[in-house]
Design a protein around this motif. Structure first.
Motif, PDB file in Angstrom:
ATOM      1  N   PHE A   8      10.539 -26.034  64.425  1.00 42.46           N
ATOM      2  CA  PHE A   8      10.368 -27.383  64.463  1.00 42.46           C
ATOM      3  C   PHE A   8      11.409 -28.211  65.297  1.00 42.46           C
ATOM      4  O   PHE A   8      11.612 -29.348  65.117  1.00 42.46           O
ATOM      5  CB  PHE A   8      10.507 -28.118  62.953  1.00 42.46           C
ATOM      6  CG  PHE A   8       9.282 -27.412  62.206  1.00 42.46           C
ATOM      7  CD1 PHE A   8       8.135 -28.081  62.141  1.00 42.46           C
ATOM      8  CD2 PHE A   8       9.301 -26.248  61.583  1.00 42.46           C
ATOM      9  CE1 PHE A   8       7.029 -27.859  61.440  1.00 42.46           C
ATOM     10  CE2 PHE A   8       8.509 -25.754  60.509  1.00 42.46           C
ATOM     11  CZ  PHE A   8       7.322 -26.637  60.641  1.00 42.46           C
TER      12      PHE A   8
ATOM     13  N   LEU B  46      12.515 -30.282  56.723  1.00 43.00           N
ATOM     14  CA  LEU B  46      11.474 -29.431  57.337  1.00 43.00           C
ATOM     15  C   LEU B  46      10.140 -30.411  57.455  1.00 43.00           C
ATOM     16  O   LEU B  46       9.458 -30.506  58.446  1.00 43.00           O
ATOM     17  CB  LEU B  46      11.325 -28.234  56.663  1.00 43.00           C
ATOM     18  CG  LEU B  46      10.235 -27.309  56.973  1.00 43.00           C
ATOM     19  CD1 LEU B  46      10.823 -26.694  58.274  1.00 43.00           C
ATOM     20  CD2 LEU B  46       9.933 -26.121  56.124  1.00 43.00           C
ATOM     21  N   ILE B  47       9.939 -30.882  56.290  1.00 42.80           N
ATOM     22  CA  ILE B  47       8.747 -31.587  56.097  1.00 42.80           C
ATOM     23  C   ILE B  47       8.877 -32.874  56.785  1.00 42.80           C
ATOM     24  O   ILE B  47       7.811 -33.484  57.486  1.00 42.80           O
ATOM     25  CB  ILE B  47       8.462 -32.085  54.436  1.00 42.80           C
ATOM     26  CG1 ILE B  47       8.243 -30.742  53.764  1.00 42.80           C
ATOM     27  CG2 ILE B  47       7.386 -32.950  54.264  1.00 42.80           C
ATOM     28  CD1 ILE B  47       7.921 -30.957  52.248  1.00 42.80           C
ATOM     29  N   LEU B  48      10.021 -33.702  56.724  1.00 38.19           N
ATOM     30  CA  LEU B  48       9.892 -34.940  57.636  1.00 38.19           C
ATOM     31  C   LEU B  48       9.844 -34.676  58.910  1.00 38.19           C
ATOM     32  O   LEU B  48       9.134 -35.588  59.813  1.00 38.19           O
ATOM     33  CB  LEU B  48      11.643 -35.247  57.151  1.00 38.19           C
ATOM     34  CG  LEU B  48      11.593 -37.107  57.402  1.00 38.19           C
ATOM     35  CD1 LEU B  48      11.101 -37.865  56.478  1.00 38.19           C
ATOM     36  CD2 LEU B  48      13.200 -37.323  57.740  1.00 38.19           C
TER      37      LEU B  48
ATOM     38  N   LEU C 146      16.988 -28.821  53.180  1.00 35.90           N
ATOM     39  CA  LEU C 146      16.300 -27.938  54.390  1.00 35.90           C
ATOM     40  C   LEU C 146      14.741 -28.308  54.193  1.00 35.90           C
ATOM     41  O   LEU C 146      14.082 -28.490  55.250  1.00 35.90           O
ATOM     42  CB  LEU C 146      16.542 -26.492  54.533  1.00 35.90           C
ATOM     43  CG  LEU C 146      16.369 -25.909  55.776  1.00 35.90           C
ATOM     44  CD1 LEU C 146      17.057 -26.733  56.732  1.00 35.90           C
ATOM     45  CD2 LEU C 146      16.711 -24.534  55.642  1.00 35.90           C
ATOM     46  N   PRO C 147      14.139 -27.866  52.959  1.00 30.64           N
ATOM     47  CA  PRO C 147      12.500 -28.064  53.031  1.00 30.64           C
ATOM     48  C   PRO C 147      12.155 -29.748  53.191  1.00 30.64           C
ATOM     49  O   PRO C 147      11.491 -29.978  53.979  1.00 30.64           O
ATOM     50  CB  PRO C 147      12.386 -27.793  51.603  1.00 30.64           C
ATOM     51  CG  PRO C 147      13.429 -26.876  51.029  1.00 30.64           C
ATOM     52  CD  PRO C 147      14.472 -27.183  51.727  1.00 30.64           C
ATOM     53  N   PHE C 148      13.075 -30.406  52.875  1.00 27.77           N
ATOM     54  CA  PHE C 148      12.747 -32.023  52.954  1.00 27.77           C
ATOM     55  C   PHE C 148      12.820 -32.467  54.581  1.00 27.77           C
ATOM     56  O   PHE C 148      12.046 -32.951  54.992  1.00 27.77           O
ATOM     57  CB  PHE C 148      14.018 -32.797  52.517  1.00 27.77           C
ATOM     58  CG  PHE C 148      13.738 -34.270  52.548  1.00 27.77           C
ATOM     59  CD1 PHE C 148      12.760 -35.126  51.848  1.00 27.77           C
ATOM     60  CD2 PHE C 148      14.650 -35.003  53.586  1.00 27.77           C
ATOM     61  CE1 PHE C 148      12.675 -36.612  52.033  1.00 27.77           C
ATOM     62  CE2 PHE C 148      14.230 -36.210  53.710  1.00 27.77           C
ATOM     63  CZ  PHE C 148      13.295 -37.013  53.046  1.00 27.77           C
TER      64      PHE C 148
ATOM     65  N   ALA D 285       8.420 -32.262  60.302  1.00 27.89           N
ATOM     66  CA  ALA D 285       7.152 -31.865  60.706  1.00 27.89           C
ATOM     67  C   ALA D 285       6.136 -33.025  60.985  1.00 27.89           C
ATOM     68  O   ALA D 285       5.225 -33.171  61.650  1.00 27.89           O
ATOM     69  CB  ALA D 285       6.598 -30.950  59.813  1.00 27.89           C
ATOM     70  N   ILE D 286       6.407 -34.156  59.759  1.00 27.23           N
ATOM     71  CA  ILE D 286       5.431 -35.121  59.890  1.00 27.23           C
ATOM     72  C   ILE D 286       5.693 -36.234  60.840  1.00 27.23           C
ATOM     73  O   ILE D 286       4.855 -36.660  61.627  1.00 27.23           O
ATOM     74  CB  ILE D 286       5.412 -35.742  58.368  1.00 27.23           C
ATOM     75  CG1 ILE D 286       5.002 -34.966  57.362  1.00 27.23           C
ATOM     76  CG2 ILE D 286       4.779 -37.193  58.372  1.00 27.23           C
ATOM     77  CD1 ILE D 286       5.191 -35.479  55.940  1.00 27.23           C
ATOM     78  N   LEU D 287       7.082 -36.591  61.050  1.00 23.06           N
ATOM     79  CA  LEU D 287       7.412 -37.413  62.083  1.00 23.06           C
ATOM     80  C   LEU D 287       7.099 -36.983  63.305  1.00 23.06           C
ATOM     81  O   LEU D 287       7.255 -37.752  64.427  1.00 23.06           O
ATOM     82  CB  LEU D 287       8.797 -38.185  61.596  1.00 23.06           C
ATOM     83  CG  LEU D 287       8.793 -38.865  60.406  1.00 23.06           C
ATOM     84  CD1 LEU D 287      10.275 -39.271  60.219  1.00 23.06           C
ATOM     85  CD2 LEU D 287       7.806 -39.892  60.334  1.00 23.06           C
TER      86      LEU D 287
END
Lengths: 336, 338, 325, 286
Positions: free
Chosen positions: D226, D135-137, D131-133, D139-141
């Motif tokens: 997100f 989330l980050i992906l 989930l954190p991954f 958020a960035i893309l």
């Protein structure tokens, strides 16, 4: 020698060896890697129309030998020669041609047929692979013929069935049909009846024998039971821990055996006769784990006739009578 | 004295396809000190029968009728807890696949001590000592007591189970295919060991197997089962020398022998009956080369002979049939009427 | 000392994993279009101060160089400075890490305890109403979104019944002199109950279902029949024989489940405003505070890997047949 | 390959699987006809006759599930929200299992270095907290379904490939595979004609469960804010509900999306369990 092979033989195995890497856990949390010599320096020659029996306890390397001969495993060392060429060096095309010639029947009929294939698909698949028969109808006809030949009559009633809709004996017949549908010249049967009910074993064995004779096949029959081997094979080789310890014409072997292990193996087969009670006098203990083979003659810890030399030196094969070879320090070559 | 007596026992299994009568009206008794062999093909109901004796039928199986007397007490009338206390102490068992019968995560010693302590007020140390004695009895090294099952070979596991079965000196031991999964030599070693143990053992034993030769080696009496019924019962020597039921005759033919000259191996054509359907008449009739009209109409009657009995419509002609049955032509598929 | 060797090997693999993670993250954060700095620097600042800030955070150098510097610093234990807080990211995360661990470990213990016992009980009473209803409840809890369950529990216990706090970790305004004091008090416990129970409910369902299935398989094993034949009491057969072996697959899923739980902390902590790592990641990501997000993510990765290692070693100890390789 | 017909036949005798399939299919139908079923535009603010915004109105005849704090119709949002759930679920499940099955088949069958490399890769991916991954992906893309699906696919292929590989390992030693080899069948024929049909039930287990977990992931990401900014999704409804601080007052706003997510995820798990029983006959006879 211009040819690598004596043309009388279909297949010749020269000093083949097969090692496996295995993981062993001895009272420890972490595993240890060891080498298992499953097959150790075996020589075999097989002639058309002749059946060789391969006997031994489980783990002695019988099945590995069979799979080596069929090219399912690559030997660590040694050559297997078929029609003048070494099968271990086969390219894809040659291997495919070899597959047509060498077939196998497996121990467990419940395992050897793909559960998701109908009987007709099982039988037709080899024909499709090797492009035999010009169309589907022709292929179906070939499949029907072979089914009738192995005693599944009328063939039409069986073609549409799935393996789980048949009994063990019927499945084993289908397996025989599949092995024979490509008209092979070599057939290996690995414990063909040991999973079947006693009352139908004889039927499968006599079918096999009939097929071998009729089609002049070179055959190898593997079993742990000498009494069964007796009914099918002309020659018998006894294996112990990866080596052939004695090989002779079957009836000769049963009447007169030289290796203490063969002696024990024969003694151990229980008789369906209350007057002959078992007494095991020629063997001690159980077979060691093949990973830890004893030094010298690997049978020595269990041998009742063990001598000093047996613990140190590996015996050499001697021909004790014509066509009767033994691997034991007790016996000297007759000629020398 | 009769130790165990089965009286008209029938056992049903409920399956999705319907009710299966796996065991049908069986009468059988076993005396003190007797070694009874129970022989038959897979699916003939032999395992079901012995499981009903020890009270371990699977959930979908029930004893539909009959009585099982053990020392004149009907086992089927006992409460669960009373039956539990009888198990192992009076009736112990050597299971079909000893390979998988030992719990893989406990040491062998733990498992034997557990069996002893379940029925005896005894300290762990004493139970352990008993386990050591037992190991000696079955020919295992004491030092291996503290191993886990996976460290044992097949033969050793079988010995360990035999040791466990003997732990409480039960009155009867039920051995279900004790040597089937083993190699020839190990099998013989175990059979030899069982024979030796039986010499000093006071109780009785039922040995279930599909292998006639195993019966010949160990038992004093034999019962031949086919399609949920006992078709023949008698003294081992008598049944092997002069079988009275065609099935026994066929079964005897099917066993290869290493003794003497090679004789033809003959198989019985066809397959065992499907017990889902009700069968009229003799159950062996479809595979029997001697079947007559009467066989498919009436159940065969019991014929008592000295020390035994069998069920066949052609009991009068048994001498003649025996001669015919030893010939290969008799058993060809073509000779069997549908 | 094979075990030591094995653990070393595993740790090396873990480090490799982490290295891959770090690399992926580093480039992910920097390669994407859009200026990350604009996210956290007040656009009211003039160019000069912006550039100064860029320089301060090392953002003016080419990306390859930034990466090398970053890895070097990581090896030195320097995880960079948080943009948001203006102090060392590690320092910020360290405290959050403790909070998350307490929540997760508590909930995992509850979850596996409930899962194992209830799963075994359901299997033992197989094909009964009890089994059916229990399995259905477990399935539903497993399938309900964890944040939604949390919201419902909050509405009931915090809003309607008013017996538990609405969120956070301590009642605002409380001051503590040291860590022990902070965690060992009734107020903290009251705050812990709801998030821990929510997480536990969610995490319990999987071990429960696995335990049930595994028990159903074990019950059919020959050694269970032998245990019956031995005349053992049913309770003993269930506890000592069936449950003990049925436990093995549950241990295998422990690692995965722990990983899920740690990942799920993102949601739990957001719903309950628990000041842990998960919530910090969400905030850091929203603010593009990548040193902070990276650090938190890395620590979560380490935790996941550690749980994996523990589960594997535990398994080898519980099952004498299995060897580590 | 696999047709709906075949799946139906497999599930026919399985009550649990049938229930799962029925739930799933009803959601698919709702998603397909969402435009016609939804009475209002889900994003449109509803006004009462006085021109005031209908804020947090409880369920009524006009608004079956009441309105949101912004005055939007919850029922319409629910109906339209099913689209994203079904879409994300189905697309990611198919992608993930396609990748996972093939990797499992190839790595398991050929073994050796290829297998080693693949499985190390699986190990590494297992080390990534999902989930954190995601989330980050995302958020960035940038938020959006495409990126959500990408994140799911990048991580979840590990589960199916590892399990299918071990199934292949045991299958390839079965004698019917050796028999096929002896018939001269090529590697690809063995893999796709003999082994693949036998791992198909297991692949279907993963299609179902991956679908479930993908739906859960999408709603979680949406809940964290997100989600796709342009589309209505159940997770986003809950996000709005939670962040408006109105969740304690408006149960009609909070309860339905949760139930919908639960049901759809449940349908995946139920089908998964059914396929598992087919794949593993040991589980069947109880």
């Amino acid at each position: 020698m211009s040819s690598l092979q004596d043309s009388r033989y279909i297949l010749e195995a020269n000093n083949i060896r097969k090692d496996f890497n295995v993981k062993v856990k001895n009272n420890k949390i972490v595993a240890e890697e060891k080498i298992l010599k499953a097959v150790d320096n075996i020589n075999l020659k097989i002639k058309p129309g002749e059946t060789l029996g391969l006997v031994g306890e489980s783990g002695c390397g019988k099945t590995t030998t069979a799979k080596l001969l069929l090219g399912l495993y690559k030997p660590t060392e040694g050559k297997i020669i078929c029609e003048g060429t070494d099968i271990t060096a086969f390219k894809r095309k040659q291997l495919k041609a070899f597959r047509k010639k060498a077939q196998m029947i497996f121990q467990d009929p419940y395992e050897s047929l793909n559960p998701r294939f109908k009987i007709k698909d099982v039988l037709i698949e080899p024909l499709i692979i090797h492009k035999i028969g010009s169309n589907y109808k022709e292929q179906l006809k070939i499949a029907e013929d072979i089914l009738e030949e192995v005693g599944l009559k009328p063939a039409q009633t069986y073609l549409e069935r799935y393996p789980h809709e048949m009994s063990g004996g019927q499945r084993q017949r289908v397996a025989i049909a599949r092995a024979l549908i490509l008209n092979p010249s070599l057939l290996i049967a690995d414990e063909p009846v040991s999973m079947l009910d006693v009352s139908i074993r004889a039927g499968i064995l006599s079918l096999l024998r009939k097929m071998i004779k009729e089609r002049n096949l070179a055959a190898i029959c593997i079993s742990h039971d000498l009494s069964l081997i007796r009914y099918i094979s002309d020659y018998t080789a006894v294996m112990y821990l990866g080596k052939i310890v004695e090989i002779a014409p079957t009836e000769q072997l049963i009447k007169k055996r030289f290796h203490p292990y063969t002696e024990a193996l024969l003694e151990a087969v229980p008789n369906p006769d209350p007057d002959f009670k078992i007494s095991l006098q020629n063997i001690k203990g159980e077979a060691p784990n093949p990973v830890d083979k004893p030094n010298g003659c690997s049978f020595h810890p269990r041998c009742v006739k063990c001598m000093e030399i047996c613990k140190k030196e590996q015996p050499q094969q001697v021909e004790i009578e014509k066509g009767h070879f033994v691997l034991c320090h007790l016996h000297k070559n007759k000629n020398s | 004295m009769k130790l165990l007596e089965l009286n008209n026992v029938s056992i049903d299994y409920k399956t999705i396809e319907g009710n299966i009568r796996a065991v049908d009206k069986i009468c059988l008794s076993i005396e003190d000190g007797e070694i009874l062999g129970l022989v038959g093909e897979s699916g003939c109901g032999k395992t079901t029968l012995i499981k009903s004796i020890i009270g371990l039928l699977p959930q979908n199986g029930t004893v539909a009728e009959g009585e099982i007397f053990f020392e004149n007490e009907n086992l089927l009338k006992l409460t669960k807890d009373e039956m539990r206390k009888k198990r192992w102490k009076d009736i112990s068992m050597i299971t079909q696949s000893a390979m998988n019968s030992l719990n893989p995560v406990y040491k062998i010693s733990w498992q034997i001590v557990e069996a002893i302590q379940a029925h005896k007020e005894i300290s762990k140390e004493d139970a352990y000592k008993r386990a050591e004695e037992l190991f000696e009895l079955v020919g295992l090294e004491k030092g291996r007591l503290n191993d886990y099952p996976h460290q044992y070979s097949g033969g050793m596991k079988q010995r360990a189970i035999i040791a466990m079965a003997l732990a409480l000196n039960p009155k009867i031991i039920i051995a279900d295919e004790p040597t089937t999964a083993l190699d020839v030599i190990v099998q013989s070693q175990i059979l030899e060991r069982i024979n030796k143990l039986l010499e000093n053992y006071q109780g009785s034993m039922i040995l279930v197997t599909h292998d006639m030769s195993v019966i010949a080696q160990t038992c004093t009496k034999v019962a031949v089962m086919y399609g949920g019924k006992i078709v023949e019962y008698g003294e081992v020597n008598q049944v092997f020398k002069e079988p009275n039921h065609p099935y026994t005759m066929g079964l005897k033919n099917a066993f290869p022998s290493l003794v003497g000259e090679k004789n033809d191996l003959i198989s019985i054509p066809g397959i065992p009956p499907n017990l889902l359907n009700e069968i009229k008449g003799c159950r062996f009739k479809d595979r029997c080369p001697f079947s007559i009209e009467k066989c498919s109409q009436e159940n065969p009657k019991k014929t008592n002979i000295e020390e035994g009995f069998f069920y066949c419509h052609r009991e009068e002609e048994r001498e003649k049939l025996r001669v015919l049955a030893s010939k290969q032509e008799t058993w060809l598929q073509e000779n069997i009427k549908e | 000392m094979r075990l030591l060797k094995y653990i070393t090997k595993r740790i090396l693999v873990m480090l490799l994993t982490l290295f891959v993670l770090v690399t992926i993250l580093f480039f992910l954060f920097r390669v994407v279009p859009g200026d990350p700095v604009s996210m956290f620097i007040d656009s009211g600042l003039d160019r000069e101060s912006q550039e100064l800030l860029l320089k301060h955070y090392g953002l003016d150098k080419p990306i390859g160089q930034q990466y090398i510097i970053y890895i070097k610093n990581l090896l030195k234990g320097d995880f960079g400075n948080s943009f948001q807080y203006g102090k060392s990211a590690l320092e910020v995360i360290a405290e959050r890490f403790c909070n998350t661990m307490i929540l997760m470990v508590t909930s995992l213990i509850i979850a596996f305890f409930i899962g194992i016992t209830a799963g075994a009980a359901l299997a033992w009473k197989r094909n009964t109403k009890f089994d059916m209803i229990g399995t259905i409840i477990a399935l539903i809890v497993r399938c309900a979104p964890i944040f939604w369950t949390g919201m419902i529990l909050l509405s009931i216990f915090a809003f309607k019944l008013k017996i538990l706090p609405l969120g956070g970790m301590n009642t605002p305004g409380m001051r503590f002199d040291n860590l022990l004091e902070k965690y060992l008090n009734f107020d903290f416990l009251k705050h812990l109950i709801l998030p821990a129970v929510t997480a536990a409910l969610y995490s319990a369902a999987t071990p429960l279902l696995v335990m049930r299935t595994s028990m159903l398989e074990v019950i059919k094993e020959d050694y269970i029949e032998l245990a019956r034949a031995k005349g053992l009491k049913e309770k003993r057969i269930m506890r000592k024989h069936a449950m003990r072996t049925a436990l093995l697959p549950v241990v295998t899923i422990f690692a995965v489940q722990a990983g899920f739980a740690i990942g799920g902390s993102v949601l739990i902590e957001t719903v309950f405003r628990w000041p842990g790592m998960g919530r910090e990641i969400v905030l850091a990501v929203s603010f593009r505070d990548y040193p902070l997000a990276q650090t938190a993510f890395l620590l979560i990765g380490v935790m996941t890997a550690l749980f994996n290692l523990i589960a594997d070693i535990l398994y080898a100890y519980l099952d004498p047949r299995v060897a580590l390789d | 390959m696999i047709t709906l017909n075949k799946i139906l036949r497999m599930l026919r005798n399985n009550k649990v699987g049938m229930i799962g399939l029925l739930i799933f299919l009803s959601f698919v139908i709702i998603a397909v006809f969402a435009d016609r079923i939804a009475p209002y535009d889900p994003m449109k603010i509803q006004y009462d006759s006085d021109g005031g915004v209908k804020r947090l109105q409880p369920p009524s005849k006009e608004h079956y599930l009441g309105t949101t704090w912004m005055g939007r119709d919850v029922f319409s949002q629910m109906i339209v929200g099913s689209r994203i759930a079904v879409l994300v679920g189905v697309i990611s499940a198919v992608c993930v299992v396609f990748i996972g099955t093939n990797i499992g088949l190839i790595a398991g069958y050929f073994g050796g270095t290829l297998d080693n490399v693949m499985m190390r890769l699986v190990d590494i991916v297992y080390g990534i907290p999902f989930l954190p991954f995601a989330l980050i992906l995302v958020a960035i893309l940038g938020p959006g379904i495409k990126n959500i699906i990408l994140a799911i696919v990048l991580i979840t292929w590990r589960n199916s490939s590892r399990v299918i590989r071990s199934q292949v390992l045991s299958l390839k030693n079965r004698t019917f595979i050796e028999a096929a080899k002896l018939s001269g069948a090529s590697h690809w024929r063995i893999i796709y004609k003999h082994i693949a049909p036998n791992v198909m039930p297991l692949s279907l287990v993963y299609v179902s469960t991956t679908m479930a977990s993908a739906i859960m992931t999408e709603s979680s990401l949406s809940f964290l804010g997100f989600g796709d900014p342009l589309q209505v999704s159940w997770g986003k409804i809950l996000y709005a509900c939670y962040s408006s601080q109105a969740m304690f007052k408006a149960w009609w706003w909070m309860i339905p999306p949760g139930i919908a997510i639960t049901l759809l995820v449940l349908s995946g798990y139920l089908m998964g369990r059914a396929f598992e029983e087919i794949a593993n006959p040991k589980l069947r006879e109880r």
